[in-house]
Design a protein around this motif. Structure first.
Motif, PDB file in Angstrom:
ATOM      1  N   ARG A  97      -3.352  -3.580  15.192  1.00  0.00           N
ATOM      2  CA  ARG A  97      -3.670  -4.678  16.104  1.00  0.00           C
ATOM      3  C   ARG A  97      -4.435  -5.787  15.377  1.00  0.00           C
ATOM      4  O   ARG A  97      -5.352  -6.400  15.923  1.00  0.00           O
ATOM      5  CB  ARG A  97      -4.432  -4.140  17.319  1.00  0.00           C
ATOM      6  CG  ARG A  97      -3.640  -3.116  18.125  1.00  0.00           C
ATOM      7  CD  ARG A  97      -2.266  -3.603  18.567  1.00  0.00           C
ATOM      8  NE  ARG A  97      -2.339  -4.584  19.622  1.00  0.00           N
ATOM      9  CZ  ARG A  97      -2.285  -4.305  20.927  1.00  0.00           C
ATOM     10  NH1 ARG A  97      -2.129  -3.066  21.332  1.00  0.00           N
ATOM     11  NH2 ARG A  97      -2.359  -5.259  21.819  1.00  0.00           N
ATOM     12  N   LEU A 141      -3.443  -8.687  14.722  1.00  0.00           N
ATOM     13  CA  LEU A 141      -3.279 -10.008  15.342  1.00  0.00           C
ATOM     14  C   LEU A 141      -4.238 -10.197  16.518  1.00  0.00           C
ATOM     15  O   LEU A 141      -4.683 -11.317  16.786  1.00  0.00           O
ATOM     16  CB  LEU A 141      -1.829 -10.213  15.797  1.00  0.00           C
ATOM     17  CG  LEU A 141      -0.792 -10.303  14.665  1.00  0.00           C
ATOM     18  CD1 LEU A 141       0.619 -10.472  15.244  1.00  0.00           C
ATOM     19  CD2 LEU A 141      -1.113 -11.450  13.711  1.00  0.00           C
ATOM     20  N   ASP A 142      -4.552  -9.109  17.224  1.00  0.00           N
ATOM     21  CA  ASP A 142      -5.589  -9.209  18.267  1.00  0.00           C
ATOM     22  C   ASP A 142      -6.920  -9.580  17.619  1.00  0.00           C
ATOM     23  O   ASP A 142      -7.685 -10.394  18.148  1.00  0.00           O
ATOM     24  CB  ASP A 142      -5.736  -7.882  19.021  1.00  0.00           C
ATOM     25  CG  ASP A 142      -4.503  -7.534  19.836  1.00  0.00           C
ATOM     26  OD1 ASP A 142      -3.510  -7.058  19.236  1.00  0.00           O
ATOM     27  OD2 ASP A 142      -4.518  -7.773  21.064  1.00  0.00           O
ATOM     28  N   ARG A 172     -19.868   0.865  27.393  1.00  0.00           N
ATOM     29  CA  ARG A 172     -18.423   0.823  27.640  1.00  0.00           C
ATOM     30  C   ARG A 172     -17.648   1.332  26.427  1.00  0.00           C
ATOM     31  O   ARG A 172     -17.961   1.001  25.294  1.00  0.00           O
ATOM     32  CB  ARG A 172     -18.002  -0.607  27.993  1.00  0.00           C
ATOM     33  CG  ARG A 172     -18.297  -1.606  26.893  1.00  0.00           C
ATOM     34  CD  ARG A 172     -18.078  -3.035  27.342  1.00  0.00           C
ATOM     35  NE  ARG A 172     -19.113  -3.469  28.274  1.00  0.00           N
ATOM     36  CZ  ARG A 172     -19.151  -4.667  28.830  1.00  0.00           C
ATOM     37  NH1 ARG A 172     -18.214  -5.552  28.572  1.00  0.00           N
ATOM     38  NH2 ARG A 172     -20.106  -4.997  29.661  1.00  0.00           N
ATOM     39  N   SER A 178      -9.026  -5.321  24.565  1.00  0.00           N
ATOM     40  CA  SER A 178      -9.808  -6.414  25.178  1.00  0.00           C
ATOM     41  C   SER A 178     -11.268  -6.375  24.744  1.00  0.00           C
ATOM     42  O   SER A 178     -11.944  -7.415  24.712  1.00  0.00           O
ATOM     43  CB  SER A 178      -9.780  -6.305  26.711  1.00  0.00           C
ATOM     44  OG  SER A 178      -8.481  -6.429  27.203  1.00  0.00           O
ATOM     45  N   LYS A 230      -6.042   2.132  24.531  1.00  0.00           N
ATOM     46  CA  LYS A 230      -4.868   1.288  24.265  1.00  0.00           C
ATOM     47  C   LYS A 230      -5.120  -0.182  24.578  1.00  0.00           C
ATOM     48  O   LYS A 230      -4.258  -1.018  24.397  1.00  0.00           O
ATOM     49  CB  LYS A 230      -3.654   1.818  25.046  1.00  0.00           C
ATOM     50  CG  LYS A 230      -3.261   3.222  24.565  1.00  0.00           C
ATOM     51  CD  LYS A 230      -1.974   3.689  25.173  1.00  0.00           C
ATOM     52  CE  LYS A 230      -0.800   3.123  24.421  1.00  0.00           C
ATOM     53  NZ  LYS A 230       0.454   3.802  24.745  1.00  0.00           N
ATOM     54  N   ASP A 231      -6.320  -0.486  25.065  1.00  0.00           N
ATOM     55  CA  ASP A 231      -6.637  -1.860  25.459  1.00  0.00           C
ATOM     56  C   ASP A 231      -7.646  -2.473  24.483  1.00  0.00           C
ATOM     57  O   ASP A 231      -8.814  -2.092  24.488  1.00  0.00           O
ATOM     58  CB  ASP A 231      -7.230  -1.825  26.872  1.00  0.00           C
ATOM     59  CG  ASP A 231      -7.638  -3.206  27.366  1.00  0.00           C
ATOM     60  OD1 ASP A 231      -7.311  -4.194  26.683  1.00  0.00           O
ATOM     61  OD2 ASP A 231      -8.267  -3.280  28.440  1.00  0.00           O
ATOM     62  N   TYR A 283     -13.456  -8.844  22.565  1.00  0.00           N
ATOM     63  CA  TYR A 283     -14.168 -10.027  23.059  1.00  0.00           C
ATOM     64  C   TYR A 283     -15.595  -9.696  23.480  1.00  0.00           C
ATOM     65  O   TYR A 283     -16.385 -10.596  23.758  1.00  0.00           O
ATOM     66  CB  TYR A 283     -13.374 -10.697  24.193  1.00  0.00           C
ATOM     67  CG  TYR A 283     -12.137 -11.355  23.613  1.00  0.00           C
ATOM     68  CD1 TYR A 283     -12.181 -12.668  23.175  1.00  0.00           C
ATOM     69  CD2 TYR A 283     -10.976 -10.622  23.411  1.00  0.00           C
ATOM     70  CE1 TYR A 283     -11.080 -13.254  22.571  1.00  0.00           C
ATOM     71  CE2 TYR A 283      -9.866 -11.186  22.798  1.00  0.00           C
ATOM     72  CZ  TYR A 283      -9.931 -12.510  22.382  1.00  0.00           C
ATOM     73  OH  TYR A 283      -8.852 -13.073  21.766  1.00  0.00           O
ATOM     74  N   ASP A 284     -15.947  -8.408  23.525  1.00  0.00           N
ATOM     75  CA  ASP A 284     -17.324  -8.013  23.822  1.00  0.00           C
ATOM     76  C   ASP A 284     -18.153  -7.850  22.546  1.00  0.00           C
ATOM     77  O   ASP A 284     -19.350  -7.614  22.621  1.00  0.00           O
ATOM     78  CB  ASP A 284     -17.346  -6.692  24.605  1.00  0.00           C
ATOM     79  CG  ASP A 284     -16.748  -6.846  25.994  1.00  0.00           C
ATOM     80  OD1 ASP A 284     -16.921  -7.918  26.593  1.00  0.00           O
ATOM     81  OD2 ASP A 284     -16.085  -5.899  26.476  1.00  0.00           O
ATOM     82  N   LEU A 344     -12.085   2.023  28.130  1.00  0.00           N
ATOM     83  CA  LEU A 344     -12.067   1.990  29.586  1.00  0.00           C
ATOM     84  C   LEU A 344     -10.702   2.319  30.166  1.00  0.00           C
ATOM     85  O   LEU A 344     -10.582   2.645  31.330  1.00  0.00           O
ATOM     86  CB  LEU A 344     -12.527   0.611  30.072  1.00  0.00           C
ATOM     87  CG  LEU A 344     -14.008   0.325  29.804  1.00  0.00           C
ATOM     88  CD1 LEU A 344     -14.322  -1.138  30.035  1.00  0.00           C
ATOM     89  CD2 LEU A 344     -14.887   1.190  30.671  1.00  0.00           C
ATOM     90  N   ASP A 345      -9.649   2.250  29.337  1.00  0.00           N
ATOM     91  CA  ASP A 345      -8.328   2.531  29.891  1.00  0.00           C
ATOM     92  C   ASP A 345      -8.101   4.016  30.120  1.00  0.00           C
ATOM     93  O   ASP A 345      -7.271   4.403  30.900  1.00  0.00           O
ATOM     94  CB  ASP A 345      -7.220   1.975  28.983  1.00  0.00           C
ATOM     95  CG  ASP A 345      -7.197   2.639  27.628  1.00  0.00           C
ATOM     96  OD1 ASP A 345      -8.272   2.761  27.014  1.00  0.00           O
ATOM     97  OD2 ASP A 345      -6.120   3.060  27.197  1.00  0.00           O
TER      98      ASP A 345
END
Lengths: 404, 225
Positions: free
Chosen positions: A355, A357-358, A133, A334, A331-332, A337-338, A136-137
């Motif tokens: 990013r 803070l993410d 992956r 997420s 831009k994602d 977490y992977d 993915l966006d």
């Protein structure tokens, strides 16, 4: 080179060279992507013509393309034509080929463009590293890339040799439609994208060193393998001593040497030459910033990040991690977490990038000690070399900030 | 609280482990015992208070729907278990959804909602109004989801697409569903706490985490677009 070209190809190449000479900062003889685009617009078959009568190796996969391309170039020896700047789509391929008349060509190829490059460049060897992956966006989900590779490779001739990673079920699924395959047994710790079988979607069962599915899809027998720093190709075993870190790079070197072996370059010779690769476009380089030594590590997706985290030397050192989420990064965020950031417990992570803070949120939930860096001047001074992991545009930012 | 993460090998494309992680961390830090179980496709569905469904690609989504139709999930929800579903997981809970073209595929029919294929993919950041709070996240899907009369959406879309450009997800007495994938509960601490409070029946003490800053930043950034 003109003997390879039709009249239209010749005109396209003339236009390309004009654009190149207008592009600032271009060294003599080197091509540019802008020139490549113009050339292709005038003559869409330019890539086909420029590839004629040359031995082409294509290198593709989610992670390790740029490094493996550099390893192939170093292992092949003098004067190899390559898209060393990482411009890995057709315009970049045209740019590289128009800038060199060498009969030996290695082209890093974007996963989505592999079918086009296969058709146009008529390669002798294609190296398929891994599929996982990534962004993915904006990219297609990874299984549909595997489908497209499979379809494109099923149409290739017998004299194309596919050098493919046997430990990645998605790569095996994509490659097995080719007629001539050299499977490589390369350590591939990332398995999350091929937990279910690409053929039948049942569970893939992994046993030590192998994998299989109830439908009969299973790991193929290998001609090449890696054990520690040792690479074995057919019956020849070579002790490697690469200058770049990480077990994953021994795997990349083994696949590069297997590809070159097809073109009659002896593995002991090619693997020895690969030691000359120390850094690729800043990756793995130690650079300087405000009196600190920074070890520059690029990781763009979960599989790449996990591999780099595992290659960090043990200890309680600080790690700097910079994360952006611009278009080129995806831009994602997420995917954070992977990544198994849990393995950083015991270290301190300084959170950098747009990013951050993410990242700090992810690290907090992982119970990893962290500090959010809003002002770069607050970063600690140390005489040790600092490990910096950054994703794509964050890495570029740090390349600009640091000096060689 | 027993949490079952359903088929992470099929429904785990977009950081979906983030929701299980946030639920477990925000509970344990308050002294609530949490057991997170990874349910593989070869496992029987275990007894749990909360079932988590993530996002996935077309083939794996269809297989997950088939397995869940044969499982005890519907019975367990009828007996009071809770579900938090995102993206493909949201679509599976409805009566039908589309994969690989426009053919409708039968869902679990836990909730009377239907998903058809949209003309374009919905990809980007999502901001919605959920009760008094704003919810932030990232969506990436090709579905348009229509709620039958009487089914309440989870939120009203302020930025992004959600179900149809107007509403996002749905909510029932025991089910939450949203198109914001993966770490939506990690990014929205108030929503994560709402789920924990509802499932455990506890009144939660306030908890400061790094997510507070991230949440505030994303809400500000998205509200100004």
């Amino acid at each position: 080179m003109s003997s390879r070209l039709s009249l239209r190809g010749f005109l396209a190449l003339s236009a390309l060279r004009t654009v190149n000479s207008l592009s600032r900062g271009t060294g003599r003889g080197s091509g540019t992507v802008a020139g490549g685009r113009v050339g292709l617009a005038i003559y869409p078959k330019l890539l086909n013509d420029l590839s004629k009568n040359r031995q082409v190796i294509l290198v593709s996969g989610t992670n390790g393309k740029t490094t493996t391309t550099a390893l192939c170039v170093a292992g092949w020896g003098d004067k190899v034509c390559s898209n060393a700047t990482g411009a890995n789509m057709p315009a970049g391929h045209v740019a590289a080929l128009s800038g060199s008349s060498s009969p030996h060509v290695v082209l890093e190829t974007d996963e989505a463009w592999l079918p086009v490059a296969l058709e146009a460049t008529n390669p002798r060897v294609v190296v398929l590293l891994n599929l996982s992956r990534d962004q993915l966006d904006r990219a297609t989900e990874v299984r549909s890339i595997a489908e497209r590779w499979r379809s494109a490779l099923s149409k290739t001739a017998h004299d194309l040799v596919v050098v493919a990673n046997a430990n990645d079920p998605l790569v095996v699924y994509a490659s097995e439609s080719a007629k001539n395959i050299r499977w490589c047994n390369i350590e591939t710790p990332w398995t999350s994208d091929a937990v279910s079988c690409p053929k039948c979607t049942q569970s893939i069962v992994r046993t030590s060193g192998s994998w299989s599915c109830v439908c009969g899809f299973t790991k193929p027998g290998c001609v090449a393998s890696v054990s520690g720093s040792e690479v074995r190709i057919d019956n020849e075993t070579v002790q490697t001593s690469l200058s770049i870190p990480g077990q994953f790079n021994v795997g990349n070197a083994a696949m590069a040497a297997t590809a070159l072996d097809v073109l009659n370059v002896d593995p002991s010779k090619s693997l020895t030459s690969m030691k000359s690769v120390t850094a690729i476009a800043g990756r793995f380089a130690v650079r300087t910033w405000q009196g600190r030594k920074i070890h520059m590590l690029l990781a763009k997706n979960p599989a790449g990040f996990d591999a780099l985290l595992q290659s960090l030397s043990p200890g309680t050192d600080d790690v700097w991690i910079a994360i952006n989420a611009r278009i080129a990064d995806g831009k994602d965020p997420s995917w954070l977490y992977d990544v198994s950031f849990e393995q950083l417990r015991g270290r301190k992570v300084w959170c950098l990038g747009e990013r951050r803070l993410d990242l700090s949120t992810r690290l907090d939930y992982a119970n990893v000690t962290y500090e959010v860096v809003n002002d770069l001047n607050s970063l600690p001074k140390t005489s040790d070399t600092t490990e910096l992991l950054a994703n794509y545009t964050a890495f570029s930012d740090w390349m600009q900030r640091t000096t060689a | 609280m027993k949490i079952a993460l359903i088929y992470p090998e099929l429904l785990g494309t977009y950081g979906d482990y983030g929701n299980a992680l946030a639920l477990s961390q925000r509970s344990t830090r308050r002294g609530i015992d949490v057991d997170v179980m990874n349910v593989s496709i070869t496992d029987e569905l275990p007894d749990a208070d909360l079932y988590l469904l993530g996002g996935g690609e077309d083939g794996p989504q269809r297989l997950a729907a088939d397995l869940l139709k044969k499982s005890s999930l519907k019975q367990r929800v009828a007996n009071g278990a809770h579900v938090f579903a995102v993206c493909a997981g949201l679509q599976i809970l409805g009566t039908s959804f589309c994969v690989e073209g426009n053919d409708a595929y039968e869902g679990l029919s836990l909730v009377d909602v239907e998903t058809t294929r949209g003309s374009v993919r919905s990809v980007g950041e999502l901001l919605s109004q959920v009760g008094e709070n704003k919810m932030v996240g990232f969506e990436n899907h090709g579905g348009v989801t229509t709620l039958s009369p009487g089914i309440e959406p989870l939120g009203t879309v302020l930025h992004g697409r959600g179900n149809n450009g107007h509403f996002d997800g749905f909510v029932t007495e025991t089910i939450w569903a949203t198109y914001a994938h993966g770490p939506v509960l990690a990014m929205n601490p108030w929503l994560c706490d709402e789920v924990i409070a509802k499932v455990t029946g506890n009144n939660l003490t306030p908890l400061k985490t790094a997510a507070d800053q991230l949440y505030a930043e994303r809400v500000t950034s998205l509200s100004s677009r």
